[in-house]
Write a protein that holds these residues in place. Structure first.
Motif, PDB file in Angstrom:
ATOM      1  N   PRO A 243       0.796  -1.233   0.000  1.00  0.00           N
ATOM      2  CA  PRO A 243       0.000   0.000   0.000  1.00  0.00           C
ATOM      3  C   PRO A 243       0.829   1.284   0.000  1.00  0.00           C
ATOM      4  CG  PRO A 243       0.068  -0.918   2.193  1.00  0.00           C
ATOM      5  CD  PRO A 243       0.784  -1.894   1.317  1.00  0.00           C
ATOM      6  N   PHE A 244       1.463   1.582  -1.131  1.00  0.00           N
ATOM      7  CA  PHE A 244       2.182   2.839  -1.292  1.00  0.00           C
ATOM      8  C   PHE A 244       1.589   3.582  -2.479  1.00  0.00           C
ATOM      9  CE2 PHE A 244       5.021   0.298   1.206  1.00  0.00           C
ATOM     10  CZ  PHE A 244       5.660   1.200   2.051  1.00  0.00           C
ATOM     11  N   LEU A 245       1.271   4.845  -2.259  1.00  0.00           N
ATOM     12  CA  LEU A 245       0.639   5.659  -3.288  1.00  0.00           C
ATOM     13  C   LEU A 245       1.610   5.928  -4.425  1.00  0.00           C
ATOM     14  CD1 LEU A 245      -1.020   8.289  -0.889  1.00  0.00           C
ATOM     15  CD2 LEU A 245      -1.868   6.025  -1.548  1.00  0.00           C
ATOM     16  N   GLY A 246       1.073   6.299  -5.577  1.00  0.00           N
ATOM     17  CA  GLY A 246       1.939   6.588  -6.722  1.00  0.00           C
ATOM     18  C   GLY A 246       1.137   6.860  -7.978  1.00  0.00           C
ATOM     19  N   ASN A 247       1.818   7.334  -8.984  1.00  0.00           N
ATOM     20  CA  ASN A 247       1.190   7.625 -10.272  1.00  0.00           C
ATOM     21  C   ASN A 247       1.131   6.364 -11.130  1.00  0.00           C
ATOM     22  OD1 ASN A 247       0.761  10.562 -10.092  1.00  0.00           O
ATOM     23  ND2 ASN A 247       2.994  10.633  -9.943  1.00  0.00           N
ATOM     24  N   PRO A 248       0.090   6.232 -11.940  1.00  0.00           N
ATOM     25  CA  PRO A 248      -0.038   5.031 -12.779  1.00  0.00           C
ATOM     26  C   PRO A 248       1.067   4.946 -13.824  1.00  0.00           C
ATOM     27  CG  PRO A 248      -1.716   6.661 -13.350  1.00  0.00           C
ATOM     28  CD  PRO A 248      -1.050   7.158 -12.121  1.00  0.00           C
ATOM     29  N   ILE A 249       1.625   3.753 -13.990  1.00  0.00           N
ATOM     30  CA  ILE A 249       2.642   3.510 -15.022  1.00  0.00           C
ATOM     31  C   ILE A 249       2.421   2.115 -15.598  1.00  0.00           C
ATOM     32  CG2 ILE A 249       4.435   5.000 -14.026  1.00  0.00           C
ATOM     33  CD1 ILE A 249       5.749   2.445 -12.905  1.00  0.00           C
ATOM     34  N   THR A 250       3.026   1.883 -16.749  1.00  0.00           N
ATOM     35  CA  THR A 250       3.045   0.558 -17.365  1.00  0.00           C
ATOM     36  C   THR A 250       4.439  -0.014 -17.238  1.00  0.00           C
ATOM     37  OG1 THR A 250       1.300   1.130 -18.942  1.00  0.00           O
ATOM     38  CG2 THR A 250       2.695  -0.748 -19.489  1.00  0.00           C
ATOM     39  N   ILE A 251       4.552  -1.203 -16.649  1.00  0.00           N
ATOM     40  CA  ILE A 251       5.850  -1.851 -16.452  1.00  0.00           C
ATOM     41  C   ILE A 251       5.921  -3.079 -17.347  1.00  0.00           C
ATOM     42  CG2 ILE A 251       7.343  -3.031 -14.791  1.00  0.00           C
ATOM     43  CD1 ILE A 251       6.099  -1.335 -12.605  1.00  0.00           C
ATOM     44  N   LEU A 252       7.031  -3.181 -18.060  1.00  0.00           N
ATOM     45  CA  LEU A 252       7.288  -4.330 -18.921  1.00  0.00           C
ATOM     46  C   LEU A 252       8.407  -5.140 -18.294  1.00  0.00           C
ATOM     47  CD1 LEU A 252       6.098  -5.242 -21.673  1.00  0.00           C
ATOM     48  CD2 LEU A 252       8.130  -4.254 -22.749  1.00  0.00           C
ATOM     49  N   PHE A 266      -1.662  -8.618 -10.004  1.00  0.00           N
ATOM     50  CA  PHE A 266      -1.968  -7.416 -10.781  1.00  0.00           C
ATOM     51  C   PHE A 266      -3.028  -7.779 -11.824  1.00  0.00           C
ATOM     52  CE2 PHE A 266       2.402  -7.137  -9.304  1.00  0.00           C
ATOM     53  CZ  PHE A 266       2.409  -5.887  -8.683  1.00  0.00           C
ATOM     54  N   PRO A 267      -4.309  -7.595 -11.490  1.00  0.00           N
ATOM     55  CA  PRO A 267      -5.392  -8.063 -12.365  1.00  0.00           C
ATOM     56  C   PRO A 267      -5.427  -7.417 -13.740  1.00  0.00           C
ATOM     57  CG  PRO A 267      -6.229  -6.696 -10.572  1.00  0.00           C
ATOM     58  CD  PRO A 267      -4.805  -6.983 -10.257  1.00  0.00           C
ATOM     59  N   ASN A 268      -4.776  -6.251 -13.894  1.00  0.00           N
ATOM     60  CA  ASN A 268      -4.756  -5.602 -15.198  1.00  0.00           C
ATOM     61  C   ASN A 268      -3.463  -5.879 -15.966  1.00  0.00           C
ATOM     62  OD1 ASN A 268      -7.295  -4.442 -14.848  1.00  0.00           O
ATOM     63  ND2 ASN A 268      -6.460  -2.676 -13.771  1.00  0.00           N
ATOM     64  N   SER A 269      -2.758  -6.938 -15.566  1.00  0.00           N
ATOM     65  CA  SER A 269      -1.550  -7.333 -16.291  1.00  0.00           C
ATOM     66  C   SER A 269      -1.906  -8.350 -17.365  1.00  0.00           C
ATOM     67  CB  SER A 269      -0.524  -7.939 -15.319  1.00  0.00           C
ATOM     68  OG  SER A 269      -1.071  -9.080 -14.673  1.00  0.00           O
ATOM     69  N   LYS A 270      -0.981  -8.546 -18.316  1.00  0.00           N
ATOM     70  CA  LYS A 270      -1.232  -9.530 -19.376  1.00  0.00           C
ATOM     71  C   LYS A 270       0.090 -10.077 -19.915  1.00  0.00           C
ATOM     72  CE  LYS A 270      -1.648  -5.968 -22.994  1.00  0.00           C
ATOM     73  NZ  LYS A 270      -2.541  -5.408 -24.041  1.00  0.00           N
ATOM     74  N   ILE A 271       0.029 -11.313 -20.381  1.00  0.00           N
ATOM     75  CA  ILE A 271       1.195 -11.958 -20.983  1.00  0.00           C
ATOM     76  C   ILE A 271       1.321 -11.500 -22.440  1.00  0.00           C
ATOM     77  CG2 ILE A 271       2.154 -14.169 -21.729  1.00  0.00           C
ATOM     78  CD1 ILE A 271       0.882 -15.444 -19.275  1.00  0.00           C
ATOM     79  N   LEU A 272       2.517 -11.078 -22.812  1.00  0.00           N
ATOM     80  CA  LEU A 272       2.752 -10.637 -24.188  1.00  0.00           C
ATOM     81  C   LEU A 272       3.386 -11.724 -25.041  1.00  0.00           C
ATOM     82  CD1 LEU A 272       4.050  -6.982 -23.629  1.00  0.00           C
ATOM     83  CD2 LEU A 272       1.711  -7.775 -24.012  1.00  0.00           C
ATOM     84  N   GLN A 273       4.308 -12.496 -24.418  1.00  0.00           N
ATOM     85  CA  GLN A 273       4.978 -13.544 -25.186  1.00  0.00           C
ATOM     86  C   GLN A 273       5.770 -14.448 -24.247  1.00  0.00           C
ATOM     87  OE1 GLN A 273       7.491 -10.807 -27.482  1.00  0.00           O
ATOM     88  NE2 GLN A 273       9.298 -11.681 -26.476  1.00  0.00           N
ATOM     89  N   THR A 274       6.133 -15.621 -24.750  1.00  0.00           N
ATOM     90  CA  THR A 274       7.059 -16.512 -24.059  1.00  0.00           C
ATOM     91  C   THR A 274       8.404 -16.401 -24.743  1.00  0.00           C
ATOM     92  OG1 THR A 274       5.293 -18.044 -23.442  1.00  0.00           O
ATOM     93  CG2 THR A 274       7.546 -18.877 -23.384  1.00  0.00           C
ATOM     94  N   ASN A 275       9.438 -16.065 -23.991  1.00  0.00           N
ATOM     95  CA  ASN A 275      10.765 -15.844 -24.557  1.00  0.00           C
ATOM     96  C   ASN A 275      11.517 -17.161 -24.774  1.00  0.00           C
ATOM     97  OD1 ASN A 275      10.367 -13.000 -24.391  1.00  0.00           O
ATOM     98  ND2 ASN A 275      10.943 -13.074 -22.220  1.00  0.00           N
ATOM     99  N   GLU A 283       3.156  -7.478 -19.213  1.00  0.00           N
ATOM    100  CA  GLU A 283       2.891  -6.046 -19.087  1.00  0.00           C
ATOM    101  C   GLU A 283       2.010  -5.832 -17.859  1.00  0.00           C
ATOM    102  OE1 GLU A 283       1.631  -3.168 -22.470  1.00  0.00           O
ATOM    103  OE2 GLU A 283      -0.225  -3.679 -21.395  1.00  0.00           O
ATOM    104  N   ILE A 284       2.457  -4.949 -16.961  1.00  0.00           N
ATOM    105  CA  ILE A 284       1.729  -4.661 -15.719  1.00  0.00           C
ATOM    106  C   ILE A 284       1.252  -3.222 -15.728  1.00  0.00           C
ATOM    107  CG2 ILE A 284       1.925  -4.417 -13.212  1.00  0.00           C
ATOM    108  CD1 ILE A 284       3.993  -6.603 -13.206  1.00  0.00           C
ATOM    109  N   LYS A 285      -0.021  -3.024 -15.420  1.00  0.00           N
ATOM    110  CA  LYS A 285      -0.553  -1.688 -15.185  1.00  0.00           C
ATOM    111  C   LYS A 285      -0.468  -1.433 -13.678  1.00  0.00           C
ATOM    112  CE  LYS A 285      -1.862  -0.976 -19.482  1.00  0.00           C
ATOM    113  NZ  LYS A 285      -1.237   0.038 -20.346  1.00  0.00           N
TER     114      LYS A 285
END
Length: 332
Positions: A243-252, A266-275, A283-285
């Protein structure tokens, strides 16, 4: 008897299904006609809200005959509503044990109230007796009264004054709270939005552990609240596991373990590929608060941040600083 207790008593009268009169209520509570009418109006408003939310059938309402008589229509439909099952109660008890926030007195008061609703109390106690035996709460003092005080302050836009200690420094704060939030073993009082500054300047704090707030008192009411300071806990809970406040970012990032470990947090994350190396690019929102940085650091060799650069640089420096604690020097 306060107004809430009075309205609860009136509602219990109505639940009997019998007709009650305004005169009887005025005499019972020694209140004016306008007060009883207002109480009935509040009860009708709550019933209407529950009907809209589909937790009550639309047949439930208060019938007025125009002569000061009230009767709850289809009260039997309320009495037939399904209550908590023993499985429901067990789940709630397990969650209550896991929070560890309340002291033993308040914890056992809450858990005993839940157990009192069970059909088979002994069976539930079998599943929780060991956790109850070794329960140790974080808060030393009672918290429920303080939580109620803060909740009332939020509803009535009251400003609170209190002492708060962090890193052995104690300051006096005056804040108008706008939310209560629970995460990672603590209840927090928030006085600004989920994107506000967090944990950099002590005097600018907007998030306070409620059990650490001392000598809390109301100093004013009806304070103006800016819309930009609205705390949206639902959004915040999807952006960070700590629980730390912050501005929204997208993390890869590339994750070198079961990707569900990330996706579940992170329910708004998604898998982009398998390396090719077996890792999963995700990708994490999230947000850019310290909580996200702490969580990424805790993943150690299982995570490699691709972007943004400032998060990647933070983790690299954090790992170097950690190695220096073990007298291992890193050539920059």
């Amino acid at each position: 008897m306060n107004s809430q207790q009075r309205m609860l008593t009136i509602f219990l009268h109505l639940l009997s299904g019998k007709q009650i009169t305004k005169r009887e209520l005025m005499e019972e509570f020694n209140k004016k006609e306008s007060t009883i009418q207002r109480d009935i109006g509040y009860i009708e408003e709550v019933l209407h809200t529950e009907v809209v939310n589909s937790s009550l059938p639309n047949t439930v309402n208060i019938k007025r005959d125009g002569r000061g008589n009230y009767q709850l229509q289809h009260s039997e439909d309320i009495n037939k509503l399904e209550g908590l099952t023993d499985t429901d109660i067990l789940l709630l008890l397990k969650i209550l044990h896991s929070t560890r926030i309340f002291n033993k007195r308040e914890f056992f008061s809450l858990s005993n109230k839940l157990l009192a609703l069970a059909e088979n109390k002994e069976s539930l106690q079998f599943f929780i007796k060991n956790e109850q035996l070794y329960y140790q709460g974080i808060a030393s003092d009672d918290m429920l009264e303080q939580l109620e005080m803060i909740a009332n302050a939020i509803i009535n836009h009251r400003m609170l004054e209190f002492f708060y200690t962090k890193n052995d420094v104690t300051e006096t704060f005056q804040r108008v709270p706008n939310a209560i939030y629970f995460s990672d073993m603590y209840f927090y009082m928030l006085s600004s939005s989920h994107t506000a500054q967090d944990d950099t300047d002590l005097l600018a704090l907007n998030k306070f552990r409620i059990h650490s707030m001392v000598d809390v008192k109301v100093i004013s009411s009806h304070n103006k609240r800016n819309h930009k300071d609205k705390f949206e806990g639902g959004i915040f809970r999807t952006q960070t596991v700590l629980p730390f406040l912050g501005n929204p970012i997208t993390i890869l990032l590339d994750f070198y373990y079961d990707p569900m470990y990330v996706l579940d947090r992170f329910p708004n994350s998604k898998i982009l590929q398998t390396n090719e190396d077996g890792s999963t690019r995700i990708e994490i929102k999230g947000n850019d608060g310290y909580g996200m940085k702490m969580w990424l650091s805790s993943q150690s060799h299982m995570v490699k941040v691709i972007s943004p650069k400032h998060i990647r640089d933070y983790l690299i420096q954090d790992m170097k600083d950690t190695l220096r604690l073990y007298d291992i020097e890193i050539n920059d």
